[in-house]
Design a protein around this motif. Structure first.
Motif, short mmCIF file in Angstrom:
data_model
loop_
_atom_site.label_atom_id
_atom_site.label_comp_id
_atom_site.label_asym_id
_atom_site.label_seq_id
_atom_site.Cartn_x
_atom_site.Cartn_y
_atom_site.Cartn_z
N VAL A 1 0.86 -1.18 0.00
CA VAL A 1 0.00 0.00 0.00
C VAL A 1 0.90 1.23 0.00
O VAL A 1 1.79 1.35 0.84
N VAL A 2 0.67 2.11 -0.98
CA VAL A 2 1.46 3.34 -1.08
C VAL A 2 0.53 4.54 -1.08
O VAL A 2 -0.66 4.42 -1.40
N GLN A 3 1.08 5.68 -0.72
CA GLN A 3 0.32 6.93 -0.75
C GLN A 3 1.15 7.94 -1.53
O GLN A 3 2.30 8.21 -1.18
N GLN B 1 4.83 9.72 -9.65
CA GLN B 1 5.30 8.34 -9.61
C GLN B 1 6.03 8.02 -8.31
O GLN B 1 6.31 6.88 -8.04
N VAL B 2 6.32 9.04 -7.51
CA VAL B 2 6.99 8.83 -6.23
C VAL B 2 5.92 8.72 -5.15
O VAL B 2 5.01 9.55 -5.08
N ALA B 3 6.04 7.68 -4.32
CA ALA B 3 5.05 7.45 -3.28
C ALA B 3 5.75 6.98 -2.00
O ALA B 3 6.91 6.56 -2.03
N THR B 4 5.01 7.03 -0.90
CA THR B 4 5.50 6.55 0.38
C THR B 4 4.79 5.25 0.72
O THR B 4 3.57 5.16 0.62
N VAL B 5 5.54 4.25 1.14
CA VAL B 5 4.98 2.95 1.51
C VAL B 5 4.31 3.09 2.88
O VAL B 5 4.92 3.57 3.84
N VAL C 1 7.03 4.15 -8.48
CA VAL C 1 6.03 3.17 -8.89
C VAL C 1 5.71 3.38 -10.37
O VAL C 1 5.69 4.51 -10.85
N GLY C 2 5.44 2.28 -11.08
CA GLY C 2 5.04 2.36 -12.48
C GLY C 2 3.85 3.30 -12.64
O GLY C 2 2.97 3.37 -11.79
N LYS C 3 3.82 4.02 -13.74
CA LYS C 3 2.84 5.08 -13.95
C LYS C 3 1.38 4.62 -13.87
O LYS C 3 0.54 5.31 -13.32
N TYR C 4 1.07 3.46 -14.42
CA TYR C 4 -0.32 3.00 -14.44
C TYR C 4 -0.55 1.80 -13.53
O TYR C 4 -1.49 1.04 -13.72
#
Length: 90
Positions: A11-13, A36-40, A62-65
């Protein structure tokens, strides 16, 4: 409410997308690019005895889609497979 991902899911935000350009132009929701940058925020136990290589709090690319978007309360999250995480940002 907490989200406990299964298998090799994470799960990322994402951070909120920019609403203004550096030049001051206001962007509408349809023109804002998904970051594309997220926090776990949560990590599953792994799959076939192999643990997931990221941990809570990591900044990841993370991959774009990739993933499935969900909303819990006022917060938006995305559940992705561990294979959709391209890199850990240090």
């Amino acid at each position: 409410m907490t989200i406990n991902p299964l298998a090799d899911r994470v799960v990322v935000q994402y951070a909120k997308p920019e609403e203004k350009t550096q030049g001051g132009i206001i962007l509408t929701a349809s023109t804002q690019e998904k970051p594309q940058v997220a926090t776990v925020t949560a990590v599953g136990p792994g799959k076939n005895g192999e643990p997931v290589s990221v941990k809570v709090g990591d900044q990841v690319l993370v991959g774009k889609y990739a993933g499935t978007e969900i909303k819990v309360g006022d917060e938006e999250y995305t559940i992705v497979n561990a294979g959709d995480i391209l890199a850990i940002i240090e």
